[in-house]
Write an enzyme that holds these catalytic residues in place. Structure first.
Site, PDB file in Angstrom:
ATOM      1  N   LYS A 128     -43.024 -42.852  27.247  1.00  0.00           N
ATOM      2  CA  LYS A 128     -44.186 -41.988  27.045  1.00  0.00           C
ATOM      3  C   LYS A 128     -45.273 -42.227  28.097  1.00  0.00           C
ATOM      4  CE  LYS A 128     -43.293 -40.841  22.307  1.00  0.00           C
ATOM      5  NZ  LYS A 128     -42.126 -41.670  21.947  1.00  0.00           N
TER       6      LYS A 128
HETATM    7  C1  LIG Z   1     -41.003 -41.195  21.395  1.00  0.00           C
HETATM    8  C2  LIG Z   1     -39.743 -41.940  21.603  1.00  0.00           C
HETATM    9  C3  LIG Z   1     -38.482 -41.330  21.448  1.00  0.00           C
HETATM   10  C4  LIG Z   1     -38.328 -39.896  21.005  1.00  0.00           C
HETATM   11  O1  LIG Z   1     -38.763 -38.981  21.967  1.00  0.00           O
HETATM   12  P1  LIG Z   1     -39.090 -37.457  21.580  1.00  0.00           P
HETATM   13  O2  LIG Z   1     -39.741 -36.884  22.764  1.00  0.00           O
HETATM   14  O3  LIG Z   1     -40.024 -37.539  20.401  1.00  0.00           O
HETATM   15  O4  LIG Z   1     -37.803 -36.810  21.217  1.00  0.00           O
HETATM   16  C5  LIG Z   1     -37.353 -42.079  21.737  1.00  0.00           C
HETATM   17  N1  LIG Z   1     -37.438 -43.379  22.099  1.00  0.00           N
HETATM   18  C6  LIG Z   1     -38.627 -44.001  22.247  1.00  0.00           C
HETATM   19  C7  LIG Z   1     -38.640 -45.430  22.640  1.00  0.00           C
HETATM   20  C8  LIG Z   1     -39.818 -43.314  22.003  1.00  0.00           C
HETATM   21  O5  LIG Z   1     -40.995 -43.944  22.145  1.00  0.00           O
END
Ligand SMILES: *Cc1c(COP(=O)(O)O)cnc(C)c1O
Length: 484
Positions: A128
């Site tokens: 993210k």
């Molecule tokens: C947020 C997250 C996901 C999921 O991603 P999306 O965009 O919500 O599908 C998967 N793995 C990790 C480590 C995350 O922080």
């Protein structure tokens, strides 16, 4: 002297507008939707269409370094920030000092045809950061240009909140109020957020679960007078700029894993709110030669159920399991409406109707419709991965390649390996570092994952957090007293 006219015409018709998946929002520009994501009619904002890159354009992108690649790709979705400014913002967001290498999202080859795309070397050790670091630059730029300030209010069960805080810390004109469920995050995640001492970051731990935090955010944002008086905004997973920033690393990964632009690859994507994989869908719609996007769900298999059966059935909080890949523990997938908009051939009336069914009946079923018969063209193939599968994948990757992957990445690897074709390279997106989820790594391997340099002793740093009951008025008072 005859050239300008058609050129101007082309520029005018290329003017980029954002519309709502439910069709009732006047066309908006990128900077108008930057601070939001939710359209005024309750739908989600999407670009009017996807730019389609020809062979020459793809070839021109291949040699670019990450910041320039980001600027070139994101620039196709932006017409109200001058390209030079966008490049400057991307260069500030994507620095080797922030992401550990100039590649930003390096590709690690496990064996020929099997790769990890390492998206989690940013400040909070999860993918993210890649989008959020750019968002921080974009927010500061647009707010300064418009002489405005912003108070970001969010709810997090872990990764989003900390990525937002690290992206916004110390920025001019921005404060962050982040609600998290008291005592429910991993010690590492807690330490990451609560140890921030920046004056513009406010952590609020709510005595309740994540849904309580989310409900408070909805209630506060739903109070239009409070929202405008205190300039409340959000950076949740439906934020359009986050989605578009994630498109970039699909290109980066593709170029790193191939030699020429006529090769195909497939990606495996651990999925929760459908933000990451939706960015892959956009890259594919833009013409990047992606064969399959393998969507991995954990035990909370809302999305896997849809892609196997055509039935979308949102779950209740009670039905949502707490798993060892917690960032994928979702009861509904907030970005999914954007994909369905494409699937129903961009018919906003149909999307509005389907989401009325979600409201009234908890879901919808597209099986038997022409839309469902056409779904194969999008290349999305799904699978489900459980705690046992996750442990097995962590062990297997460690044994075969000496590499430790985190539980979310393991879900993706697991589903990707199940579905991959021998002739098409597979790129598994690494969405977090194992250090964030030591307990599961210990269970799988019998020892702790390495703590990356700079994170030693994180859990013993001084923490700064206000603990509150799930009380909307109290949270409003907390915000009000800090945003005069
Ligand atoms: C947020 C997250 C996901 C999921 O991603 P999306 O965009 O919500 O599908 C998967 N793995 C990790 C480590 C995350 O922080």
């Amino acid at each position: 002297m005859s050239a300008p006219a058609p050129k101007a015409a082309a520029a005018a018709s290329a003017a980029l507008r954002y519309v709502s998946t439910r069709g009732r929002m006047p066309g908006a520009r990128f900077c108008d939707v930057l601070l939001g994501g939710l359209a005024s009619d309750g739908g989600l904002v999407v670009p009017q269409g996807y730019p389609r890159l020809g062979a020459a354009e793809l070839a021109a992108l291949r040699p670019l370094a990450y910041p320039e690649l980001a600027s070139a790709i994101i620039g196709r979705f932006v017409d109200d920030i001058p390209p030079g400014d966008l490049t400057a913002l991307a260069r500030r967001a994507y620095r080797a000092e922030t992401f550990g290498s100039a590649e930003i999202t390096p590709l690690q080859t496990l064996e020929p045809g099997l790769h990890l795309l390492k998206l989690s070397n940013g400040p909070t050790l999860a993918f993210k950061d890649v989008a959020m670091q750019l968002l921080g630059e974009l927010f500061e730029y647009v707010l300064r240009r418009e002489g405005r300030t912003l108070n970001i209010l969010g709810a997090t069960s872990g990764d989003t909140g900390s990525a937002a805080e690290y992206a916004m810390r110390g920025r001019q004109g921005i404060r962050v109020f982040m609600l998290s469920p008291h005592g429910k995050m991993s010690p590492f995640q807690r330490a990451q957020m609560y140890s921030l001492q920046d004056a513009n970051i406010f952590n609020v731990a709510i005595r309740g679960v994540f849904d309580d935090c989310q409900d408070i955010v909805k209630a506060v944002s739903g109070d239009a007078a409070f929202k405008s008086a205190h300039r409340i905004g959000a950076v949740n997973s439906i934020n359009w700029a986050r989605v578009v920033a994630q498109v970039v690393y699909y290109f980066k990964g593709y170029f790193a894993a191939t030699r020429s632009n006529d090769e195909q690859v497939s990606f495996a994507v651990p999925s929760g709110n459908f933000g990451n994989i939706f960015a892959g869908h956009i890259a594919r719609m833009m013409g990047l030669p992606i064969r399959h996007l393998f969507l991995a769900s954990n035990e909370n298999d809302v999305l896997d159920e849809f892609f196997r059966t055509g039935r979308y059935r949102v779950r209740s909080g009670r039905e949502t399991a707490q798993t060892s890949s917690p960032s994928m523990d979702i009861s509904k997938a907030s970005n999914f409406e954007r994909f369905v908009f494409d699937l129903v051939e961009r018919d906003p009336t149909m999307v509005a109707r389907l989401w009325r069914e979600v409201e009234d009946a908890g879901g919808f079923n597209l099986a038997g419709t022409p839309y469902w018969r056409g779904i194969a063209q999008y290349g999305l193939v799904s699978g489900r991965s459980t705690h046992a599968d996750r442990l097995a994948a962590i062990r297997r990757i460690n044994k075969d390649y000496g590499v430790i992957i985190d539980p979310h990445t393991a879900d993706g690897v697991n589903v990707g390996l199940q579905h991959r074709e021998s002739t098409v390279p597979l790129i598994c997106l690494e969405t977090a570092l194992p250090a964030k989820f030591a307990e599961t790594i210990r269970e799988a391997l019998g020892h702790d994952p390495a703590v990356p340099p700079g994170y030693e002793g994180l859990e013993s740093r001084l923490q700064r957090v206000a603990v509150m009951d799930p009380d909307v008025e109290a949270v409003k008072a907390f915000i009000a007293s800090r945003t005069k």
